[in-house]
Design an enzyme around this catalytic site. Structure first.
Site, PDB file in Angstrom:
ATOM      1  CB  CYS A  77       7.007  44.899  80.949  1.00 61.31           C
ATOM      2  SG  CYS A  77       8.354  44.724  82.140  1.00 61.31           S
ATOM      3  CB  CYS A 192      14.323  47.148  78.422  1.00 56.80           C
ATOM      4  SG  CYS A 192      13.557  48.206  79.677  1.00 56.80           S
TER       5      CYS A 192
HETATM    6  N1  DGL Z   1      10.123  48.144  80.656  1.00 59.42           N
HETATM    7  C1  DGL Z   1      10.584  46.951  81.269  1.00 59.42           C
HETATM    8  C2  DGL Z   1      11.008  45.916  80.207  1.00 59.42           C
HETATM    9  O1  DGL Z   1      10.593  45.949  79.070  1.00 59.42           O
HETATM   10  C3  DGL Z   1      11.652  46.968  82.347  1.00 59.42           C
HETATM   11  C4  DGL Z   1      11.883  48.088  83.265  1.00 59.42           C
HETATM   12  C5  DGL Z   1      12.155  47.639  84.697  1.00 59.42           C
HETATM   13  O2  DGL Z   1      13.295  47.256  85.051  1.00 59.42           O
HETATM   14  O3  DGL Z   1      11.196  47.690  85.448  1.00 59.42           O
HETATM   15  O4  DGL Z   1      11.765  45.032  80.517  1.00 59.42           O
END
Ligand code: DGL
Length: 271
Positions: A77, A192
């Site tokens: 993330c 993301c």
């Molecule tokens: N999957 C997360 C990232 O790589 C973000 C998603 C969220 O906003 O929680 O930033």
């Protein structure tokens, strides 16, 4: 390097985005056992103020590391790692953390036109970490930061079978496409981990072809390097991969998606 220990590989995200990394990690490390954590109680991270999210992540990892005792942690993330990566490593120095950061360096190395875009959550585009990456590696190009408030949630809806219109998606990605002095953006960094689930839709909407840079394989390769020859907590009939949600309020389609990835769902309705 942290003290070597057995245990599963923990893959962490606020939601389903880390599955894009899990997919690659399993291909590279078929004998390892994985535990996937979705912090759905706190999703989306993109809306959180920095101090509150940092405190939340430190407290959550205090519990997770105690409960799971992983061989290593992959923070799949960008929003979490660009904020809390250094603090997590400092606080839990006995654990190896593999991070996810916007792939600005490879994009800057590969661009032919000199125009790259970084598509991320509003939080990731604001991070000092992201600005430092641009200052360190991309001063010779023009990097446009595009923060999307809705794409992570749209990816969750789309991948679990919901309808997501072209108009809505286009509104989020349109600012990525820049034309300047006869040059055009040629790389869009998917900063993301949720976004690769929408990459085919993005490709169809793009006004000209671009390279959609997905760092999932590079992250999985780094996890394999970090784990090295450590004894694996092996996958087996009685020791399968798990998905754990931080809130029991899990939509059934999301639980089914996890099961479709071969994960046993612990917590939530799919339990
Ligand atoms: N999957 C997360 C990232 O790589 C973000 C998603 C969220 O906003 O929680 O930033």
């Amino acid at each position: 390097m942290a003290e070597a220990r057995e245990g599963p590989v923990l893959i962490f995200d606020s939601g389903i985005g880390g599955l894009t990394v899990l997919r690659e990690a399993r291909m590279l490390m078929p004998d390892r056992r994985f535990v996937y954590i979705a912090d759905n109680a706190a999703f989306p991270y993109g809306d959180w103020p920095e101090e509150a999210l940092l405190a939340h992540l430190l407290a959550l990892f205090e519990r997770l590391l105690d409960d799971i005792r992983p061989a290593c942690v992959v923070i799949a993330c960008n929003t979490a790692f660009t904020l809390a990566g250094a603090a997590l490593r400092a606080r839990f120095h006995e654990t190896d953390f593999v991070g996810t950061v916007p792939a600005i360096k490879p994009a800057a190395e590969r661009t032919a036109s000199g125009l790259i875009s970084v598509l991320a959550t509003p939080a990731t585009v604001k991070r000092d970490y992201t600005r430092t990456l641009i200052e360190s590696f991309a001063t010779h190009c023009h990097a446009r930061l595009v923060g999307s408030k809705y794409l992570a949630a749209l990816a969750e809806a789309y991948i679990s079978g919901g309808a997501v219109s072209d108009e809505v998606l286009w509104a989020e990605i349109a600012p990525c496409f820049v034309e300047e002095d006869g040059r055009r953006t040629d790389i869009v960094v998917l900063a993301c981990t949720h976004y690769p689930f929408l990459a085919n839709r993005f490709r169809k909407l793009a006004p000209w072809p671009v390279d959609w840079l997905n760092p999932a394989e590079a992250i999985a390769l780094q996890a394999r390097r970090v784990l090295g020859q450590r004894p694996a907590d092996a996958i087996g009939e009685t020791n399968r991969d798990l998905a754990i949600f931080t809130s029991r309020d899990v939509r059934p389609e999301i639980a089914r998606l996890m099961q479709g990835f071969g994960l046993i769902v612990a917590g939530g309705e799919g339990a």
